[in-house]
Design an enzyme around this catalytic site. Structure first.
Site, PDB file in Angstrom:
ATOM      1  N   HIS A   1       0.804  -1.229   0.000  1.00 17.55           N
ATOM      2  CA  HIS A   1       0.000   0.000   0.000  1.00 17.55           C
ATOM      3  C   HIS A   1       0.836   1.277   0.000  1.00 17.55           C
ATOM      4  O   HIS A   1       0.525   2.239   0.710  1.00 17.55           O
ATOM      5  CB  HIS A   1      -0.937   0.005   1.205  1.00 17.55           C
ATOM      6  CG  HIS A   1      -2.007  -1.030   1.160  1.00 17.55           C
ATOM      7  ND1 HIS A   1      -2.452  -1.617   0.007  1.00 17.55           N
ATOM      8  CD2 HIS A   1      -2.729  -1.605   2.167  1.00 17.55           C
ATOM      9  CE1 HIS A   1      -3.393  -2.506   0.287  1.00 17.55           C
ATOM     10  NE2 HIS A   1      -3.582  -2.521   1.582  1.00 17.55           N
TER      11      HIS A   1
ATOM     12  N   HIS B   1      -9.751   2.094   0.887  1.00 12.09           N
ATOM     13  CA  HIS B   1      -9.645   0.911   1.748  1.00 12.09           C
ATOM     14  C   HIS B   1     -10.696   0.917   2.861  1.00 12.09           C
ATOM     15  O   HIS B   1     -10.426   0.519   3.997  1.00 12.09           O
ATOM     16  CB  HIS B   1      -8.243   0.860   2.360  1.00 12.09           C
ATOM     17  CG  HIS B   1      -7.785  -0.508   2.748  1.00 12.09           C
ATOM     18  ND1 HIS B   1      -8.333  -1.209   3.795  1.00 12.09           N
ATOM     19  CD2 HIS B   1      -6.841  -1.316   2.232  1.00 12.09           C
ATOM     20  CE1 HIS B   1      -7.723  -2.365   3.911  1.00 12.09           C
ATOM     21  NE2 HIS B   1      -6.817  -2.459   2.976  1.00 12.09           N
TER      22      HIS B   1
ATOM     23  N   GLU C   1     -11.748  -3.596  -2.605  1.00 14.85           N
ATOM     24  CA  GLU C   1     -10.808  -2.563  -3.077  1.00 14.85           C
ATOM     25  C   GLU C   1     -10.676  -2.617  -4.606  1.00 14.85           C
ATOM     26  O   GLU C   1     -10.048  -3.528  -5.148  1.00 14.85           O
ATOM     27  CB  GLU C   1      -9.443  -2.769  -2.423  1.00 14.85           C
ATOM     28  CG  GLU C   1      -9.462  -2.778  -0.910  1.00 14.85           C
ATOM     29  CD  GLU C   1      -8.246  -3.452  -0.311  1.00 14.85           C
ATOM     30  OE1 GLU C   1      -7.123  -3.216  -0.800  1.00 14.85           O
ATOM     31  OE2 GLU C   1      -8.410  -4.241   0.632  1.00 14.85           O
TER      32      GLU C   1
HETATM   33  C1  G6D Z   1      -3.436  -7.425   5.259  1.00 10.42           C
HETATM   34  O1  G6D Z   1      -3.259  -8.711   3.238  1.00 10.42           O
HETATM   35  C2  G6D Z   1      -4.043  -7.754   3.915  1.00 10.42           C
HETATM   36  C3  G6D Z   1      -4.139  -6.541   3.055  1.00 10.42           C
HETATM   37  O2  G6D Z   1      -4.823  -6.862   1.853  1.00 10.42           O
HETATM   38  C4  G6D Z   1      -4.880  -5.452   3.828  1.00 10.42           C
HETATM   39  O3  G6D Z   1      -4.945  -4.302   3.033  1.00 10.42           O
HETATM   40  C5  G6D Z   1      -4.138  -5.159   5.120  1.00 10.42           C
HETATM   41  O4  G6D Z   1      -4.062  -6.321   5.902  1.00 10.42           O
HETATM   42  C6  G6D Z   1      -4.855  -4.118   5.949  1.00 10.42           C
HETATM   43  O5  G6D Z   1      -2.079  -7.133   5.073  1.00 10.42           O
END
Ligand code: G6D
Length: 350
Positions: free
Chosen positions: A106, A180, A314
């Site tokens: 991210h 998100h 998402e």
């Molecule tokens: C975990 O794998 C998930 C991600 O997809 C998510 O965005 C994150 O938690 C908050 O890493």
């Protein structure tokens, strides 16, 4: 139609954070921060007309700053993971933060979820706009190019939230933005989302490895736990001893949306009657069933969090595409405009 603004709090560095309340003529309300473009609340009616908050979030800025699993946030420069936190463009290698094991997640340590956006709000007769802009300078979090980013949130009188993303870089780069928000349509987190019914208009799903990096396989959902082509309870198969689910502690998978863009996904809570319908121009929806949510988090209204209390849908481009030979890869050339659109339509089934 109105947009109200008030101070939400101050970051540790003293910077003031503003909360913008977008309200339509039905008293449907969305609260958004200039910090991370975070959606902190969406107040939507149930089938009896009772308002309820349908997203997960905190009631203070410090928790968003220090503890948030990206609650409600704008995600960028790159949604999802970049394997081994590196990629190459035009023979030049770029190294990113290893903020998720050996991978980048991210957008790194300080992605778009943690920056302060410039905000302009516009009130029209039948919709309101919150226009957010940010200049991500060349090399920020390791990504190439000075990137001029705009994210605009629209609320109209059909109880539709629309998000338009656009960005332009002065160097060849990668861009993949999303939001998100964790949804829970029961209203004020009355229960978890395991009985919510989910439909995803996708014939294929991308398998992932135990670090949630795509393996490159695009698998037909037919006769698998990933078949959401017809409405299915989120919890129906979630605890099955299937490697793909065990790897992630639930669903955390990119679904490849079918070409029919009239409908991407639908989430329903029968008891409240609330429905969320999503339409996007993006090729992927990552369905994350809140597997990492834990009881250490205390949410708005002093509500203790727990696994599967909310889920994310998402919308985005293919994850880790720059490193995935089997995925369509999009490199945005210098001066080439990135654009993306997602609509979240809220209504009730009587
Ligand atoms: C975990 O794998 C998930 C991600 O997809 C998510 O965005 C994150 O938690 C908050 O890493």
């Amino acid at each position: 139609m109105d947009i109200l603004k008030e101070t939400f709090g101050r970051l540790k560095n003293g910077k003031e954070i503003i909360k913008y309340s977008l309200i339509n003529d039905n008293n449907f309300l969305i609260n958004i921060l200039n910090y991370g473009g975070i959606i902190t609340e969406i107040i939507a009616p149930d089938k009896e007309g009772n308002p309820g908050n349908v997203v997960l979030g905190f009631d203070n800025i410090r928790d968003y700053e220090e503890k948030s699993p990206y609650f409600g946030a704008a995600i960028g420069r790159n949604a999802g993971r970049i394997s081994n936190a590196k990629f190459e463009i035009n023979g030049q290698r770029y190294t990113l933060a290893h903020n998720n094991g050996k991978n980048n997640l991210h957008g790194g340590n300080k992605g778009f979820d943690k920056v302060i956006w410039d905000v302009e709000n516009v009130i029209n007769n039948d919709f309101v706009e919150l226009r957010m802009s940010y200049l991500s300078i060349d090399g920020e979090e390791g990504f190439p190019g000075n990137l001029d980013v705009n994210i605009t949130y629209f609320l109209n009188n059909n109880n539709e939230l629309e998000i338009k993303y656009s960005a332009i870089s002065d160097k060849d780069t990668i861009i993949n933005l999303t939001n998100h928000t964790y949804f829970n349509l029961s209203g004020d987190l009355k229960k978890d989302v395991l009985e919510h019914k989910l439909t995803i208009n996708a014939d294929k799903v991308a398998y992932v490895d135990n670090q949630i990096i795509p393996t490159g396989e695009l698998v037909d959902v037919r006769n698998t736990v990933f078949d959401f082509r017809k409405a299915k309870e989120v919890g129906k198969d979630i605890n099955k001893e299937i490697e793909q689910l065990v790897n992630c502690g639930g669903y955390d998978h990119p679904f490849v949306l079918n070409k029919d863009k009239s409908f991407s996904a639908r989430l329903e809570d029968e008891k409240s009657g609330r429905v969320l319908e999503i339409i996007t121009d993006q090729p992927i929806i990552v369905f994350y069933s809140g597997n990492g949510l834990g009881e250490e988090l205390i949410l708005r209204g002093n509500r203790r969090c727990k696994k599967h209390l909310g889920l994310c849908l998402e919308t985005q481009d293919y994850p880790d595409a720059i490193n995935q030979a089997n995925f369509p890869t999009k490199i945005y050339r210098s001066g080439e405009k990135y654009e993306a659109y997602t609509k979240y339509k809220f209504y009730v089934n009587s």
